[in-house]
Design an enzyme around this catalytic site. Structure first.
Site, PDB file in Angstrom:
ATOM      1  N   HIS A 124       0.850  -1.636  -0.324  1.00 34.13           N
ATOM      2  CA  HIS A 124      -0.071   0.319  -0.017  1.00 34.13           C
ATOM      3  C   HIS A 124       0.527   1.455  -0.337  1.00 34.13           C
ATOM      4  O   HIS A 124       0.629   2.133   0.282  1.00 34.13           O
ATOM      5  CB  HIS A 124      -0.678   0.540   1.098  1.00 34.13           C
ATOM      6  CG  HIS A 124      -1.314  -0.666   1.304  1.00 34.13           C
ATOM      7  ND1 HIS A 124      -2.231  -1.617  -0.241  1.00 34.13           N
ATOM      8  CD2 HIS A 124      -2.716  -1.789   2.555  1.00 34.13           C
ATOM      9  CE1 HIS A 124      -3.555  -2.216   0.236  1.00 34.13           C
ATOM     10  NE2 HIS A 124      -3.336  -2.329   1.820  1.00 34.13           N
ATOM     11  N   TYR A 209      -9.714  -0.713 -10.879  1.00 32.15           N
ATOM     12  CA  TYR A 209     -10.826  -1.639  -9.919  1.00 32.15           C
ATOM     13  C   TYR A 209     -11.777  -1.960 -11.400  1.00 32.15           C
ATOM     14  O   TYR A 209     -12.543  -2.703 -11.386  1.00 32.15           O
ATOM     15  CB  TYR A 209     -11.289  -1.228  -8.584  1.00 32.15           C
ATOM     16  CG  TYR A 209     -11.657  -2.163  -7.855  1.00 32.15           C
ATOM     17  CD1 TYR A 209     -11.625  -3.014  -7.097  1.00 32.15           C
ATOM     18  CD2 TYR A 209     -13.492  -1.944  -7.722  1.00 32.15           C
ATOM     19  CE1 TYR A 209     -12.807  -3.913  -6.049  1.00 32.15           C
ATOM     20  CE2 TYR A 209     -13.485  -2.833  -7.288  1.00 32.15           C
ATOM     21  CZ  TYR A 209     -14.064  -3.593  -6.441  1.00 32.15           C
ATOM     22  OH  TYR A 209     -14.980  -4.428  -5.824  1.00 32.15           O
TER      23      TYR A 209
END
Length: 309
Positions: A124, A209
């Protein structure tokens, strides 16, 4: 694979136990101006990570929290397993370590140096906080991005259900934190802006996504090609089916332990409409336009399609 699943579940369970002994203000710490969860990360680990030696054939997945890294991590694990079975005639060993690069102990990187290639890593972190060897040695990076409204919505529900992260009494409280850089792993907009500097690099492949959700077959095919993994049509379909939300949610107890349902809550698009008020929309729209609108990654997110009421 079974060994890596147990490792994943153990790390999660230990973080949950540790979090129960902490006050809310102890759950996050700051390192180089960014907040991180105390139960998963530490300054000592970050310092040890700086000397980690990446390889050109490493497979790295980068994504802001709640952008779908667990989902795409499953796809990449599956692709690596297929690759190793084809080329090395063995079961994949790539995930013996907890897959998130910044999570672990200070000896983790020495152990990773002994792992065979290809090594799969998830992170991340912003690019400037990753080991410099990743860029020096041109490791391939799959950069996963997701529209900010769904990221915020998913992060809100996840924070309130997952005890190692600070919870919020109301959506308004969370929204203020999200918009004022008080989130674990830092500010979403700064994350996208930092990665935008690398969006044109030949060893970086940005993917959204939403695109993966809308056309999983094409996206998995492109991901495999990017990492040089050849797939038969049957293998491609198998990867897509095993990484479907329904399949992963069904297997979540096995892969993520008792917190499986938390990691795989809805897995959809436009859930933000259930929480965002007109004021929230206006503030998010303004921030997006000012911070990343018109950039390569900002354009790729198709904000007008996925974030306009």
């Amino acid at each position: 694979m079974e060994k890596s699943r147990k490792k994943f579940i153990n790390v999660i369970d230990e973080a949950v136990v540790a979090a129960k002994r902490m006050d809310r203000d102890e759950q996050l710490f700051s390192y180089k101006g960014i907040l991180y969860p105390t139960t998963f990360c530490s300054p000592e680990v970050f310092r040890a990570m700086e000397s980690f030696e990446a390889r050109s054939d490493d497979i790295i997945l980068a994504g802001y929290p709640k952008s779908g890294t667990n989902w795409v991590g499953q796809i990449l694990s599956d692709l690596v397993a297929i690759f190793e079975e084809k080329t090395q005639n063995k079961e994949s060993s790539v995930n013996d370590e907890f897959p998130y690069l910044e999570v672990g102990d200070t000896e983790k990187y020495e152990r990773m140096n002994k792992l065979p290639s290809p090594r799969l890593m998830v992170t991340h972190l912003r690019p400037e906080n990753l080991p410099s060897s990743i860029f020096k040695n041109k490791s391939k990076i799959l950069l996963l991005i997701r529209n900010p409204k769904d990221v915020a919505t998913s992060f809100y529900h996840f924070s309130n259900a997952f005890s190692p992260l600070p919870s919020y009494e109301t959506w308004d409280d969370f929204f203020v934190a999200f918009m004022t850089k008080k989130m674990p792993w830092g500010c979403y907009f700064e994350y996208i802006s930092s990665w935008n500097k690398y969006a044109d690099d030949e060893n970086v492949m940005p993917i959204t996504y939403e695109d993966l959700k809308e056309n999983p077959v094409l996206c998995v095919k492109n991901i495999a090609a990017f990492f040089g993994i050849s797939l038969t049509e049957k293998e491609l379909q198998g990867v897509v089916e095993r990484s479907s939300f329904q399949s992963m949610k069904k297997n979540s107890q096995k892969t993520h332990g008792s917190f499986g349902n938390i990691f795989f809550r809805k897995g959809g698009i436009s859930d933000w409409k259930s929480l965002f008020s007109e004021d929230h929309n206006e503030r998010m729209d303004k921030a997006f336009e000012e911070r990343i609108g018109g950039t390569k990654l900002g354009t790729k997110l198709k904000y007008e399609v996925y974030c306009k009421a």
